[in-house]
Scaffold this motif. Sequence first.
Motif, mmCIF file in Angstrom:
data_model
loop_
_atom_site.group_PDB
_atom_site.id
_atom_site.type_symbol
_atom_site.label_atom_id
_atom_site.label_comp_id
_atom_site.label_asym_id
_atom_site.label_seq_id
_atom_site.Cartn_x
_atom_site.Cartn_y
_atom_site.Cartn_z
ATOM 1 N N GLY A 342 0.817 -1.207 0.000
ATOM 2 C CA GLY A 342 0.000 0.000 0.000
ATOM 3 C C GLY A 342 0.848 1.253 0.000
ATOM 4 O O GLY A 342 2.075 1.225 -0.117
ATOM 5 N N GLY A 343 0.176 2.385 0.147
ATOM 6 C CA GLY A 343 0.877 3.657 0.131
ATOM 7 C C GLY A 343 1.117 4.129 -1.297
ATOM 8 O O GLY A 343 0.913 3.414 -2.278
ATOM 9 N N ASN A 344 1.568 5.362 -1.432
ATOM 10 C CA ASN A 344 1.836 5.938 -2.741
ATOM 11 C C ASN A 344 3.234 5.556 -3.215
ATOM 12 O O ASN A 344 4.165 5.421 -2.427
ATOM 13 C CB ASN A 344 1.726 7.467 -2.693
ATOM 14 C CG ASN A 344 0.321 7.914 -2.283
ATOM 15 O OD1 ASN A 344 -0.674 7.283 -2.671
ATOM 16 N ND2 ASN A 344 0.235 8.986 -1.517
ATOM 17 N N LYS A 374 1.508 -4.065 -4.161
ATOM 18 C CA LYS A 374 0.101 -3.666 -4.145
ATOM 19 C C LYS A 374 -0.830 -4.854 -3.982
ATOM 20 O O LYS A 374 -1.940 -4.714 -3.465
ATOM 21 C CB LYS A 374 -0.243 -2.920 -5.438
ATOM 22 C CG LYS A 374 0.432 -1.563 -5.577
ATOM 23 C CD LYS A 374 -0.049 -0.839 -6.829
ATOM 24 C CE LYS A 374 0.573 0.548 -6.937
ATOM 25 N NZ LYS A 374 0.114 1.263 -8.159
ATOM 26 N N GLU A 393 0.059 -0.728 4.873
ATOM 27 C CA GLU A 393 -0.437 0.645 4.959
ATOM 28 C C GLU A 393 -1.776 0.811 4.253
ATOM 29 O O GLU A 393 -2.323 1.917 4.196
ATOM 30 C CB GLU A 393 0.594 1.599 4.344
ATOM 31 C CG GLU A 393 0.376 3.064 4.705
ATOM 32 C CD GLU A 393 1.363 3.986 4.018
ATOM 33 O OE1 GLU A 393 1.168 5.213 4.083
ATOM 34 O OE2 GLU A 393 2.321 3.484 3.411
ATOM 35 N N SER A 394 -2.351 -0.228 3.717
ATOM 36 C CA SER A 394 -3.611 -0.140 2.977
ATOM 37 C C SER A 394 -4.620 -1.098 3.583
ATOM 38 O O SER A 394 -4.297 -1.928 4.431
ATOM 39 C CB SER A 394 -3.377 -0.482 1.504
ATOM 40 O OG SER A 394 -2.929 -1.815 1.368
ATOM 41 N N THR A 419 -3.999 3.683 9.559
ATOM 42 C CA THR A 419 -4.619 4.394 8.442
ATOM 43 C C THR A 419 -6.115 4.463 8.714
ATOM 44 O O THR A 419 -6.625 3.846 9.653
ATOM 45 C CB THR A 419 -4.367 3.671 7.103
ATOM 46 O OG1 THR A 419 -4.944 2.358 7.180
ATOM 47 C CG2 THR A 419 -2.867 3.542 6.825
ATOM 48 N N GLU A 421 -8.337 3.128 6.991
ATOM 49 C CA GLU A 421 -8.937 1.831 6.711
ATOM 50 C C GLU A 421 -8.501 0.754 7.707
ATOM 51 O O GLU A 421 -8.923 -0.400 7.602
ATOM 52 C CB GLU A 421 -8.563 1.362 5.297
ATOM 53 C CG GLU A 421 -9.082 2.263 4.181
ATOM 54 C CD GLU A 421 -8.126 3.424 3.923
ATOM 55 O OE1 GLU A 421 -7.061 3.468 4.589
ATOM 56 O OE2 GLU A 421 -8.450 4.275 3.082
ATOM 57 N N SER A 425 -9.979 -3.111 8.538
ATOM 58 C CA SER A 425 -9.190 -4.279 8.127
ATOM 59 C C SER A 425 -8.679 -5.096 9.296
ATOM 60 O O SER A 425 -8.307 -6.253 9.125
ATOM 61 C CB SER A 425 -7.988 -3.816 7.290
ATOM 62 O OG SER A 425 -8.410 -3.076 6.161
#
Length: 687
Positions: A342-344, A374, A393-394, A419, A421, A425
């Motif tokens: 996750g993350g950018n 991802k 992180e997602s 985060t 979310e 999760s």
Amino acid sequence: MGILTPLYLAGLAALSLPLVLHLIRRTPRGRQMFSSLMFLSPSPPRLTRRSRLDHLLLLTLRLTALALLAFAFARPFLREAAVLPLAELPGRRVAILLDTSASMRREGLWEQAAAKIEETLADLGPADDVSLITFDDRRRTVIDFSDDGESRAGKADLVRGQLRELKPSWRATRLGEALAAVAAELDTQADVRQSSAEPQLIVVSDFARGCQTEALQAFRWPERVPAVLHALASRAASNAGVRLLVDLEAPTAEPRVRVTNAADSAAEQFFVHWRRSERQNEDSAAPAIYVPAGQSRVVRLPRPETAAAADRIALRGDDADFDNTFYVVPPRPRELTVAWLGGNEAVTAESPRYFFELAVADDTQRKINLRQAKTAADLRLNGAEAPAIVMVESALDQPLADALKVYAEAGGMVVPLATDELAASVAHLLDDVQAGEPTVAAQDGKRSYQMLSDIDFAHPLFAALANPRYSDFTKIHFWRYQPLRPKPGASTRVLAGFDNGDAAILERLIGRGRLVAFTSGWQPDESQLALSSKFVPLIQSLLDLAAGGEDQSPALTVGEPLSLPRASRKNAVVEKPDGSRVSIPADAITFADTDMPGIYRLYLDGEERSFAVNLAAAESDTAPLELDTLEQLGVRMFSPLTRAQRAEQARQQRDTELESRQHLWRWLIVAAIGLLILETCLAGRPA
């Protein structure tokens, strides 16, 4: 006829006194003139003899009485045998205790030990029994006592043969334990076998100060077990030892070494440097270290880039080189793969990954390979490419959460980060945790904060910060966090909480792995954690939990077993410093064949792991121990006697026994008294 105390026969010289008194003649001292004889010519008398013995019978009686008194005081006896043969000496049970520790490797000591043992063997009699026992940090019976007299023949030659095959080991010296054990066995065997043989303990050692005599303090030495101590002296005039010091609080700090000089050393200047092998030439540029005799010095020894592969620290400047090398496994940073889920992709200064990369950038213990992912396929959770740790992180769906659980059960580590979310999760990962709505601390319209409390400093994650100098977290404020609380009876535990009771960091063990969840981010818009001095040690401890730190070898001394890792031990092999290989059984949990100093290599599960083994520090303390110290600890010491001396001692004991049984001196005194009575009667008759 024998004389027990012949010195009293000197009293026979008193017999000359009566003779001298009888032979003395008194002559007139002056002349008297008579008038009637003045006209006569002088005519001196002719003397036929100047002196004459009178009353010969009385003189003989007196001389005989004096002679009888002298013989009575000399305590004569009738000897049954003229000479006591050496073969008739009472038997002995001689236990030879030989020191084979590392300090016996000094010049000349082993040759002296062999000579002392040869003297003992040459003095053994036909009835004597002998055993040979070696000791260092453990005791080994090389040749035991015989059960019958016939098997004692040739024992001396058997000991000589075994002695030629022995040599000093590299182990430490435990003199006290060896003395106590052998003395107790000699005393016990005398009771069990009801043997009349005299027990005797012969100890051959250098008796260095590092010989560890503490075991004698609680031991009561047997009264009937004498000990003969043969102290050996080395021809080496000086000795010093070197050891590497490890700072547990700062393992990556500049290395320091301690140089210890023996109390009897004649040298004070030494040189210490890094080396890669025995064939490498001495470093002529090594600085001099001055250490007075009986003292030690701690100095810095930086490892230059040219010595990055050096595996030992060498000392020179003394005469004994057995303890001049300290072995060190060269540092080898481990490669660690971290998957970031996750993350950018574009890392900004406000993202958690940005601060994570800063924290591991200068890590000298590990080489971090960060991999962006991802999907579950990008994570590559199975096989040789599986990461050591997964940072989440997602948001997670149920299939991905199940895949992470399987990964954790196999030994992996999952770290969910705070985060929006996370609350949705976390239920897929932790079914025993209750989640709430994200919370922003605020009070009266002003931005407020939470602080950490109830931190478990016993946990490895916070163990590095347990020191009171580093355990203050009151200056770290948290602006935003995800409320998570374990349900009653949950297996998930709180490692650190906020001061309002909510959890800040949680942990749950899953199979062989674990899950560590942060309920607040460490970036500045959520907390001050990333900007504090606690952040880097915290991340380092997190990586240590995942895969350990630098591949450090255990610090072992000679004879200390190595605990084998929990892995498949099929076809496991250890290569020793001399090149020999030892196979490890599949059910073994330790490797105990560390009998020499050096670098060992363990081949296990297709990997090579090295560990260093060094001499015990006490072996460098080679100054001689005062033997009075052993006597104060209860050791019954006595001087050794040769067979001729033992025969003379036995003969004197036998003569004393014969004289005490016969009492001839009483009859001599009675005879002397009778002669004196007779002499008195004869002398009174003329009167």
